[in-house]
Design a protein around this motif. Structure first.
Motif, PDB file in Angstrom:
ATOM      1  N   MET A  66      17.457 -32.250   0.819  1.00 51.94           N
ATOM      2  CA  MET A  66      16.073 -32.557   0.449  1.00 51.94           C
ATOM      3  C   MET A  66      15.127 -32.438   1.643  1.00 51.94           C
ATOM      4  SD  MET A  66      16.252 -32.864  -2.732  1.00 51.94           S
ATOM      5  CE  MET A  66      14.590 -33.376  -3.065  1.00 51.94           C
ATOM      6  N   GLY A  67      15.538 -32.972   2.775  1.00 48.19           N
ATOM      7  CA  GLY A  67      14.682 -32.901   3.956  1.00 48.19           C
ATOM      8  C   GLY A  67      14.439 -31.472   4.408  1.00 48.19           C
ATOM      9  N   CYS A  68      15.505 -30.676   4.486  1.00 47.48           N
ATOM     10  CA  CYS A  68      15.366 -29.283   4.913  1.00 47.48           C
ATOM     11  C   CYS A  68      14.564 -28.477   3.890  1.00 47.48           C
ATOM     12  CB  CYS A  68      16.735 -28.649   5.136  1.00 47.48           C
ATOM     13  SG  CYS A  68      17.576 -29.243   6.617  1.00 47.48           S
ATOM     14  N   GLY A  69      14.809 -28.740   2.602  1.00 46.32           N
ATOM     15  CA  GLY A  69      14.048 -28.037   1.574  1.00 46.32           C
ATOM     16  C   GLY A  69      12.573 -28.379   1.634  1.00 46.32           C
ATOM     17  N   THR A  70      12.275 -29.651   1.815  1.00 47.66           N
ATOM     18  CA  THR A  70      10.880 -30.090   1.925  1.00 47.66           C
ATOM     19  C   THR A  70      10.214 -29.451   3.138  1.00 47.66           C
ATOM     20  OG1 THR A  70      11.394 -32.181   0.830  1.00 47.66           O
ATOM     21  CG2 THR A  70       9.387 -32.114   2.174  1.00 47.66           C
ATOM     22  N   ALA A  71      10.900 -29.471   4.256  1.00 46.81           N
ATOM     23  CA  ALA A  71      10.350 -28.871   5.478  1.00 46.81           C
ATOM     24  C   ALA A  71      10.141 -27.372   5.307  1.00 46.81           C
ATOM     25  CB  ALA A  71      11.277 -29.150   6.658  1.00 46.81           C
ATOM     26  N   TYR A  72      11.063 -26.701   4.671  1.00 49.30           N
ATOM     27  CA  TYR A  72      10.958 -25.260   4.456  1.00 49.30           C
ATOM     28  C   TYR A  72       9.710 -24.914   3.658  1.00 49.30           C
ATOM     29  CZ  TYR A  72      12.054 -20.555   2.793  1.00 49.30           C
ATOM     30  OH  TYR A  72      11.997 -19.210   2.494  1.00 49.30           O
ATOM     31  N   TRP A  73       9.536 -25.583   2.510  1.00 47.46           N
ATOM     32  CA  TRP A  73       8.402 -25.247   1.651  1.00 47.46           C
ATOM     33  C   TRP A  73       7.075 -25.676   2.266  1.00 47.46           C
ATOM     34  CZ3 TRP A  73       8.995 -21.512  -1.454  1.00 47.46           C
ATOM     35  CH2 TRP A  73      10.224 -21.267  -2.037  1.00 47.46           C
ATOM     36  N   LEU A  74       7.062 -26.796   2.978  1.00 48.40           N
ATOM     37  CA  LEU A  74       5.826 -27.196   3.662  1.00 48.40           C
ATOM     38  C   LEU A  74       5.457 -26.180   4.748  1.00 48.40           C
ATOM     39  CD1 LEU A  74       6.319 -31.056   3.970  1.00 48.40           C
ATOM     40  CD2 LEU A  74       4.518 -29.881   2.672  1.00 48.40           C
ATOM     41  N   SER A  75       6.446 -25.706   5.483  1.00 50.85           N
ATOM     42  CA  SER A  75       6.151 -24.713   6.524  1.00 50.85           C
ATOM     43  C   SER A  75       5.684 -23.405   5.902  1.00 50.85           C
ATOM     44  CB  SER A  75       7.358 -24.490   7.435  1.00 50.85           C
ATOM     45  OG  SER A  75       8.408 -23.863   6.744  1.00 50.85           O
ATOM     46  N   LYS A  76       6.247 -23.023   4.757  1.00 55.95           N
ATOM     47  CA  LYS A  76       5.791 -21.822   4.042  1.00 55.95           C
ATOM     48  C   LYS A  76       4.341 -21.964   3.595  1.00 55.95           C
ATOM     49  CE  LYS A  76       9.168 -18.852   3.492  1.00 55.95           C
ATOM     50  NZ  LYS A  76       9.070 -17.559   4.162  1.00 55.95           N
TER      51      LYS A  76
END
Length: 159
Positions: A15-25
């Motif tokens: 969840m953390g990595c997914g959240t960070a990925y989409w926020l950075s995108k």
């Protein structure tokens, strides 16, 4: 002085990595904080699976959870190569068949028409009988009369 993050994500699990990925995108400057290593907690030992049919094995539009499962399956298929291209890391994405076997004529009467109907919306779904069953799963009980077969995906976390 380093640029301040717009968002701080605590935990580098799925969840953390997914959240960070989409926020950075989306253009945010994201900082991920993790006590140990990526996917070293619950994400590293979870057996989460995404099935193309969904656990309810229903037709599209009949069950929101099944629709979510199906959408998640396809999203992960799309993300798999993009994430590897961007990061150079194999995320451990694997697809395997999932069987819903029929051991009685009543099972066949419910599962076979469902397989045929689902296949119209999802080409990965099929009804399989005979030796093809054991080609897919050699340990399947020989009493099986047929099976609804679809695909599942797993992301195998490595810590």
């Amino acid at each position: 002085m380093a640029e301040q993050p717009d968002v701080v994500v605590v935990g580098a699990g799925v969840m953390g990595c997914g959240t960070a990925y989409w926020l950075s995108k989306a253009g945010y400057n994201v900082l991920v904080l993790e006590q140990e290593a990526i996917a070293c907690g619950a994400s590293g030992v979870a057996a989460a699976m995404l099935e193309a049919v969904g656990h309810g094995a229903t037709l599209p539009g009949e069950d929101p959870l099944t629709e979510l499962a199906r959408a998640s399956f396809y999203l992960h298929q799309e993300l798999r190569q993009g994430l590897q291209d961007e990061s150079g890391v194999d995320i451990g994405y694997r697809e395997n068949p999932v069987m819903h076997p029929a051991f009685s004529e009543a099972d066949v009467a419910s599962l076979k028409p469902l397989a045929v109907a689902l296949q119209r919306h999802n080409p990965m779904v099929q009804w399989v009988e005979g030796h093809t069953l054991w080609d897919i799963e050699p340990r399947l009980n020989r009493a099986a009369l047929g099976a609804l077969v679809s695909q599942q995906a797993q992301v195998l976390a490595y810590s």
